[in-house]
Design a protein around this motif. Structure first.
Motif, PDB file in Angstrom:
ATOM      1  N   GLN A  86       0.863  -1.177   0.000  1.00 38.97           N
ATOM      2  CA  GLN A  86       0.000   0.000   0.000  1.00 38.97           C
ATOM      3  C   GLN A  86       0.901   1.228   0.000  1.00 38.97           C
ATOM      4  OE1 GLN A  86      -2.654   0.556   3.314  1.00 38.97           O
ATOM      5  NE2 GLN A  86      -3.330   2.561   2.604  1.00 38.97           N
TER       6      GLN A  86
ATOM      7  N   GLN B 173       1.892   5.067   0.205  1.00 37.75           N
ATOM      8  CA  GLN B 173       1.336   6.150   1.019  1.00 37.75           C
ATOM      9  C   GLN B 173       2.023   7.480   0.693  1.00 37.75           C
ATOM     10  OE1 GLN B 173       1.551   4.648   5.133  1.00 37.75           O
ATOM     11  NE2 GLN B 173      -0.622   4.175   4.942  1.00 37.75           N
TER      12      GLN B 173
ATOM     13  N   ASN C 264       0.300   6.995  -5.946  1.00 39.35           N
ATOM     14  CA  ASN C 264       0.084   5.744  -5.220  1.00 39.35           C
ATOM     15  C   ASN C 264      -0.427   4.645  -6.152  1.00 39.35           C
ATOM     16  OD1 ASN C 264       0.879   6.714  -2.686  1.00 39.35           O
ATOM     17  ND2 ASN C 264      -1.152   7.579  -2.294  1.00 39.35           N
ATOM     18  N   ARG C 265      -1.391   4.990  -7.006  1.00 34.57           N
ATOM     19  CA  ARG C 265      -1.907   3.992  -7.942  1.00 34.57           C
ATOM     20  C   ARG C 265      -0.833   3.559  -8.930  1.00 34.57           C
ATOM     21  NH1 ARG C 265      -6.916   6.951  -7.696  1.00 34.57           N
ATOM     22  NH2 ARG C 265      -6.217   8.297  -9.394  1.00 34.57           N
TER      23      ARG C 265
ATOM     24  N   GLU D  69       1.683   1.173  -7.065  1.00 35.29           N
ATOM     25  CA  GLU D  69       1.071  -0.125  -6.771  1.00 35.29           C
ATOM     26  C   GLU D  69       0.851  -0.940  -8.036  1.00 35.29           C
ATOM     27  OE1 GLU D  69      -2.464   0.752  -4.608  1.00 35.29           O
ATOM     28  OE2 GLU D  69      -1.399   1.520  -2.844  1.00 35.29           O
TER      29      GLU D  69
ATOM     30  N   ALA E 248       5.622   3.709   2.181  1.00 28.02           N
ATOM     31  CA  ALA E 248       4.691   2.613   1.870  1.00 28.02           C
ATOM     32  C   ALA E 248       4.643   1.650   3.047  1.00 28.02           C
ATOM     33  CB  ALA E 248       5.120   1.872   0.601  1.00 28.02           C
TER      34      ALA E 248
ATOM     35  N   HIS F 279       0.768  -5.034   3.928  1.00 36.77           N
ATOM     36  CA  HIS F 279      -0.242  -5.731   4.723  1.00 36.77           C
ATOM     37  C   HIS F 279       0.046  -7.229   4.694  1.00 36.77           C
ATOM     38  CE1 HIS F 279      -2.578  -2.043   4.978  1.00 36.77           C
ATOM     39  NE2 HIS F 279      -2.467  -1.912   3.661  1.00 36.77           N
TER      40      HIS F 279
ATOM     41  N   ARG G 129      -7.066  -2.928   7.967  1.00 39.69           N
ATOM     42  CA  ARG G 129      -5.698  -3.451   7.873  1.00 39.69           C
ATOM     43  C   ARG G 129      -5.517  -4.691   8.729  1.00 39.69           C
ATOM     44  NH1 ARG G 129      -4.377   2.107   7.646  1.00 39.69           N
ATOM     45  NH2 ARG G 129      -4.210   2.191   9.921  1.00 39.69           N
TER      46      ARG G 129
ATOM     47  N   ARG H 126      -6.477  -6.270   4.550  1.00 38.16           N
ATOM     48  CA  ARG H 126      -6.830  -5.603   3.303  1.00 38.16           C
ATOM     49  C   ARG H 126      -6.319  -4.169   3.307  1.00 38.16           C
ATOM     50  NH1 ARG H 126     -12.217  -6.063   0.278  1.00 38.16           N
ATOM     51  NH2 ARG H 126     -10.658  -5.468  -1.268  1.00 38.16           N
ATOM     52  N   ASN H 127      -6.232  -3.601   2.121  1.00 40.65           N
ATOM     53  CA  ASN H 127      -5.836  -2.219   1.949  1.00 40.65           C
ATOM     54  C   ASN H 127      -7.071  -1.342   2.110  1.00 40.65           C
ATOM     55  OD1 ASN H 127      -5.085   0.328   0.976  1.00 40.65           O
ATOM     56  ND2 ASN H 127      -3.727  -0.529  -0.582  1.00 40.65           N
TER      57      ASN H 127
ATOM     58  N   ARG I  38      -7.753   1.659   1.253  1.00 36.53           N
ATOM     59  CA  ARG I  38      -8.136   2.400   0.056  1.00 36.53           C
ATOM     60  C   ARG I  38      -8.846   1.506  -0.953  1.00 36.53           C
ATOM     61  NH1 ARG I  38      -3.276   5.568   0.555  1.00 36.53           N
ATOM     62  NH2 ARG I  38      -2.201   4.289  -0.982  1.00 36.53           N
ATOM     63  N   ASP I  39      -8.437   0.229  -1.020  1.00 34.17           N
ATOM     64  CA  ASP I  39      -9.153  -0.694  -1.902  1.00 34.17           C
ATOM     65  C   ASP I  39     -10.600  -0.873  -1.447  1.00 34.17           C
ATOM     66  OD1 ASP I  39      -6.915  -1.041  -3.438  1.00 34.17           O
ATOM     67  OD2 ASP I  39      -6.291  -2.914  -2.471  1.00 34.17           O
TER      68      ASP I  39
END
Length: 508
Positions: A77, A79, A92-93, A96, A409, A412, A444, A448-449, A451-452
């Motif tokens: 993830q 950041q 960030n996108r 990733e 970053a 997770h 978290r 899971r992330n 933001r997702d």
């Protein structure tokens, strides 16, 4: 009469006394280097053998892989924050997405065989038997299409018996690793059968010398000054093998007893005469075959003596369980999970055992993230930025000048569901409502992330709007909770003048 001070002091530490009970027990402490050198090869060889032949050893290996890595491994993830202090969603996108692309087998593995997830599983698979792993950073054409990849190295090829004391500038070699005089590793030495590939020779042996900054060497340091890892199965290894041998002997004994009902004995004065022996001098055998539902008539002077087998009996299960609990303690695993034994287990005891074991898994996950995954990410990011492989949606590449900013970053790790999930969900909801936890923290903790999750949440709302579902229905669906009420939920704007509760802009 008062005992002399010397005798009174000797009673304080009975384990330090040298007597008949403690004879053969070591009294001279050994430094970590000698312990590793004397025991490493035998422990690794026997641990690897037990992983192949011992069911409990294999179960422990699967348990480590399943709990430390899990189905998805360590998930990135990014950041990155912009100049205004808010998350830079585009950067960030991009990071990733690029890391996900690199994580495919064809890009991250120099052999093009393993994905980054499979590399994680392979490395963790070797920890029970090896206690360590070694991974090499590879750059350029040999690394694969991306230009940066990982090479998994077998620790056995780094000779644990290769020591050299006098090196230039005060350096020394221990267990196949060269150190500065202060103990910082500078080179790793690996065996090679091809002399033409070697770049260092010692005592007639050829080695490949690899700079330490290209090697990730991870192990748990049990002893101060320890330079190589020891198998995680080391303390349980002897008990595992003895228990396995005991079970095999009991099984063999039971099989032989089931096949052999007894032996035929002759009364005195009966039986074969000595001259009826076979030509080879051995007495002739008389066999009596048995069939279901058939009674056999014995000859005069013959009687059947049954052979009774003591194993397996009722005590075998108790004995095996006792030993297996010792094995589980040595491995640091929950007995019920290792032995697949849920007999007599209640919810409270199971939860207590699982909690202690999961704390251990979390500890290992954090250590692997810090020492392995984060270092891989940093090396990958540095190379990828310089090579212009991380691009935004408009095709512009991220600048390597902002490397320090892009390094922000987290990863997770795998998390677990409990046996009574409704209570855990309620506890998390209460913690969020009372501001003991944030929504991002809860997400978290479940692996899971955030933001997702928020992105999926927004996509669900948009999809319902696109299908013409009225806003009040969307609000009811999203904010639906169990009876008893709930605190107010932040509202989000819709295309109309009405609002939908439950959106919010919570950040991780």
């Amino acid at each position: 009469m008062i005992a002399p001070a010397r005798r009174r002091g000797a009673r304080l530490y009975q384990a330090a006394q040298a007597d008949r009970v403690t004879s053969g027990w070591s009294t001279s402490p050994l430094p970590a280097d000698q312990i590793v050198r004397r025991n490493w090869r035998a422990l690794v060889a026997r641990s690897r053998e037990q992983l192949v032949n011992n069911s409990y050893g294999k179960a422990f290996q699967r348990s480590v892989r399943r709990n430390v890595i899990g189905q998805k491994g360590f998930i990135l993830q990014a950041q990155v924050q912009g100049a205004d202090g808010k998350p830079d969603a585009d950067a960030n996108r991009a990071i990733e997405a690029a890391f996900k692309t690199w994580s495919k087998a064809k890009n991250c593995d120099v052999k093009g065989v393993r994905s980054f997830l499979q590399i994680q599983k392979t490395l963790v698979n070797g920890l029970p038997s090896d206690g360590e792993f070694m991974v090499r950073h590879v750059y350029g054409r040999d690394a694969g299409p991306w230009g940066y990849g990982l090479q998994i190295l077998d620790p056995v090829n780094c000779p644990v018996d290769f020591d050299e004391d006098r090196r230039p500038n005060g350096r020394f070699i221990r267990a196949g690793i060269e150190y500065t005089k202060m103990g910082r590793p500078v080179y790793y030495y690996f065996h090679t059968l091809d002399v033409s590939q070697s770049d260092y020779s010692h005592a007639g042996r050829a080695f490949i010398r690899v700079p330490a900054d290209q090697i990730i060497h991870w192990f748990e340091e049990d002893l101060i000054g320890q330079k190589r890892g020891l198998p995680w199965m080391a303390t349980a290894l002897l008990r595992m093998r003895q228990l396995d041998q005991f079970e095999r002997a009991a099984l063999t004994n039971a099989r032989e007893s089931a096949n052999k009902l007894g032996v035929i004995e002759w009364d005195e004065g009966f039986g074969p005469e000595p001259e009826s022996d076979d030509d080879d001098g051995e007495a002739a055998e008389v066999e009596l075959s048995s069939e279901e539902g058939i009674y056999h008539e014995m000859l005069q002077g013959q009687r059947l003596k049954r052979v009774e087998s003591p194993y397996p009996n009722g005590e075998m299960a108790v004995f095996s369980k006792h030993n297996l609990r010792g094995v589980a303690s040595g491995l640091g695993a929950a007995y019920n999970d290792l032995a697949n034994d849920l007999e007599g287990v209640n919810l409270s005891s199971m939860r207590h055992g699982m909690q202690a074991e999961r704390d251990r898994w979390k500890e290992l996950q954090e250590s692997l993230i810090e020492s392995f995954v984060s270092e891989v990410f940093e090396k990958w990011l540095e190379y990828s930025l310089v090579a212009g492989k991380i691009t935004l949606g408009n095709g512009a590449a991220l600048s390597p000048r902002h490397l320090s900013k892009y390094l922000d970053a987290i990863f997770h790790a795998r998390r677990w569901d409990w046996m009574d999930p409704s209570k855990d969900v309620k506890a998390d909801a209460d913690a969020v409502d009372n501001l003991f936890k944030s929504r991002g923290q809860v997400i978290r903790e479940r692996g899971r992330n955030p933001r997702d999750v928020y992105r999926e949440f927004a996509e669900d709302i948009q999809a319902m709007k696109d299908e013409g579902i009225p806003p009040e229905v969307i609000a009811a669906l999203i904010t639906a909770k169990s009876k008893g009420g709930s605190p107010s939920v932040p509202a989000v704007e819709t295309d109309s003048d009405e609002t939908v509760a439950g959106g919010g802009n919570d950040s991780a």
